[in-house]
Design a protein around this motif. Structure first.
Motif, mmCIF file in Angstrom:
data_model
loop_
_atom_site.group_PDB
_atom_site.id
_atom_site.type_symbol
_atom_site.label_atom_id
_atom_site.label_comp_id
_atom_site.label_asym_id
_atom_site.label_seq_id
_atom_site.Cartn_x
_atom_site.Cartn_y
_atom_site.Cartn_z
ATOM 1 N N ILE A 95 12.931 0.860 -4.434
ATOM 2 C CA ILE A 95 12.109 -0.421 -4.224
ATOM 3 C C ILE A 95 12.366 -0.601 -2.627
ATOM 4 N N GLN A 96 11.138 -0.983 -1.898
ATOM 5 C CA GLN A 96 11.139 -1.135 -0.352
ATOM 6 C C GLN A 96 12.195 -2.517 -0.182
ATOM 7 N N ASP A 97 12.822 -2.277 0.766
ATOM 8 C CA ASP A 97 13.495 -3.608 1.239
ATOM 9 C C ASP A 97 13.164 -4.771 1.544
ATOM 10 N N ASP A 98 11.707 -4.734 1.824
ATOM 11 C CA ASP A 98 11.057 -5.879 2.112
ATOM 12 C C ASP A 98 10.804 -6.879 0.989
ATOM 13 N N LYS A 126 0.876 -1.204 0.076
ATOM 14 C CA LYS A 126 -0.193 -0.215 -0.152
ATOM 15 C C LYS A 126 0.732 1.357 -0.124
ATOM 16 N N ARG A 127 0.511 2.386 -0.797
ATOM 17 C CA ARG A 127 1.380 3.373 -0.793
ATOM 18 C C ARG A 127 1.370 4.104 0.452
ATOM 19 N N GLY A 128 2.469 4.484 0.892
ATOM 20 C CA GLY A 128 2.648 4.814 2.312
ATOM 21 C C GLY A 128 3.469 4.117 3.242
ATOM 22 N N LYS A 129 3.275 2.366 2.685
ATOM 23 C CA LYS A 129 3.780 1.502 3.679
ATOM 24 C C LYS A 129 5.108 1.041 3.231
ATOM 25 N N THR A 130 5.697 0.173 3.979
ATOM 26 C CA THR A 130 7.074 -0.241 3.451
ATOM 27 C C THR A 130 7.134 -1.967 3.230
ATOM 28 N N THR A 131 5.975 -2.475 3.563
ATOM 29 C CA THR A 131 6.073 -3.922 3.871
ATOM 30 C C THR A 131 4.899 -4.853 2.984
ATOM 31 N N ILE A 132 5.126 -5.729 2.698
ATOM 32 C CA ILE A 132 4.142 -6.623 1.622
ATOM 33 C C ILE A 132 3.475 -7.366 2.808
ATOM 34 N N GLU A 133 2.041 -7.554 2.573
ATOM 35 C CA GLU A 133 1.030 -7.977 3.393
ATOM 36 C C GLU A 133 1.519 -9.834 3.624
ATOM 37 N N GLU A 134 1.317 -10.197 4.948
ATOM 38 C CA GLU A 134 1.993 -11.588 5.244
ATOM 39 C C GLU A 134 1.052 -12.481 4.314
ATOM 40 N N SER A 135 -0.142 -12.467 4.157
ATOM 41 C CA SER A 135 -0.776 -13.371 3.264
ATOM 42 C C SER A 135 -0.020 -13.658 1.677
ATOM 43 N N ALA A 136 0.235 -12.288 1.361
ATOM 44 C CA ALA A 136 0.883 -12.451 0.083
ATOM 45 C C ALA A 136 2.081 -13.097 -0.215
ATOM 46 N N ARG A 160 12.456 -10.340 1.445
ATOM 47 C CA ARG A 160 11.556 -11.743 1.679
ATOM 48 C C ARG A 160 10.848 -12.304 0.290
ATOM 49 N N MET A 161 10.955 -11.564 -0.596
ATOM 50 C CA MET A 161 10.462 -11.772 -1.906
ATOM 51 C C MET A 161 11.284 -12.352 -2.771
#
Length: 268
Positions: free
Chosen positions: A54-57, A19-29, A61-62
């Motif tokens: 690109i976000q570090d997450d 989501k714009r403004g956040k830095t992490t991927i949803e756990e379910s994704a 994790r991806m």
């Protein structure tokens, strides 16, 4: 929709994975994408962002196999090596910069290692970063002269401010494509690039076709790849014209949209 032959999954980032403004991927994704990779599907990121934004997450994790960045202007492999790049034209970069300065619009150049802000540095720190801790990437070039031959050319430009003014810039550029990113904000990049061309560089490298691709997106610059892919997945809160070209419309990002699509389409 034929999911049995899918060999490559393509993900936009903003509004799709994060989501714009956040830095992490949803756990379910994350969980769903890992299950998909376990079936032998490779993962590609396709984004308007420069690699360093690109976000570090995403990296941690991806672990994508490929990155198509700056709307296809720069493509990286899993080892983060550039395998394809398309710089903008110097005369159009300078014309857009003069226009931005004249009308007090924000303009930033996406270079290989950092982003140079040539007009309205403040709007980039206040709005563009959207909570990113990578403010050190932004460099203030608001008093710098226009580019001359021999300087590094941007692979893309980000322009912020009055929408109608920015859209009017189409009248004096021909190679530069001006694409709305979100309200009062536009990605600009060469028509010789584009997410489609960047993705096709990867498809050629993997000897794959669009019939072996599933793509996930939510915005204008995702329409072409959603249309071309064997399975095009639009996020639940995507604009209607984006949903119209998709073969599957999932739930919103924060309502487990990625997981819902993967689990439904691949019966995982």
């Amino acid at each position: 929709m034929n999911h049995e032959n899918i060999k490559l999954a393509i993900f936009d980032i903003d509004g799709t994975l994060i989501k714009r403004g956040k830095t992490t991927i949803e756990e379910s994704a994350i969980t769903a994408i890992r299950k998909l990779r376990d079936t032998g599907v490779e993962v590609l990121i396709a984004t308007g962002r420069a690699f360093y934004f690109i976000q570090d997450d995403i990296h941690e994790r991806m672990h994508p196999d490929f990155y198509v960045t700056v709307n296809g202007s720069t493509v990286y492999d899993i080892d983060k090596r550039v395998i394809h790049e398309v710089p903008m034209l110097i005369e159009e970069v300078n014309a857009l910069t003069e226009f931005a300065r004249k009308h007090h619009l924000g303009i930033g150049y996406k270079l290989n290692e950092e982003m140079h802000i040539y007009s309205d540095y403040q709007i980039f720190t206040d709005v563009y970063l959207q909570g990113s801790p990578k403010a050190y990437i932004l460099k203030d070039y608001t008093q710098a002269p226009l580019l001359v031959e021999g300087q590094e050319l941007p692979k893309g430009i980000f322009m912020m401010g009055n929408e109608s003014l920015i859209e009017s810039a189409r009248s004096f550029v021909s190679d530069a494509r001006i694409s709305k990113a979100y309200t009062d904000a536009f990605d600009i990049y060469s028509r010789r690039a584009g997410k489609m061309r960047g993705i096709e560089v990867v498809l050629e490298r993997l000897n794959l076709s669009w019939h072996e691709v599933i793509a996930f997106g939510d915005a204008d610059n995702d329409v072409d790849m959603l249309s071309a892919a064997e399975i095009g997945v639009a996020m639940g809160d995507a604009p209607e014209h984006v949903k119209d070209v998709a073969t599957f419309v999932t739930t919103d990002l924060e309502n487990h949209g990625i997981a819902h699509a993967i689990e439904t389409l691949f019966d995982l």
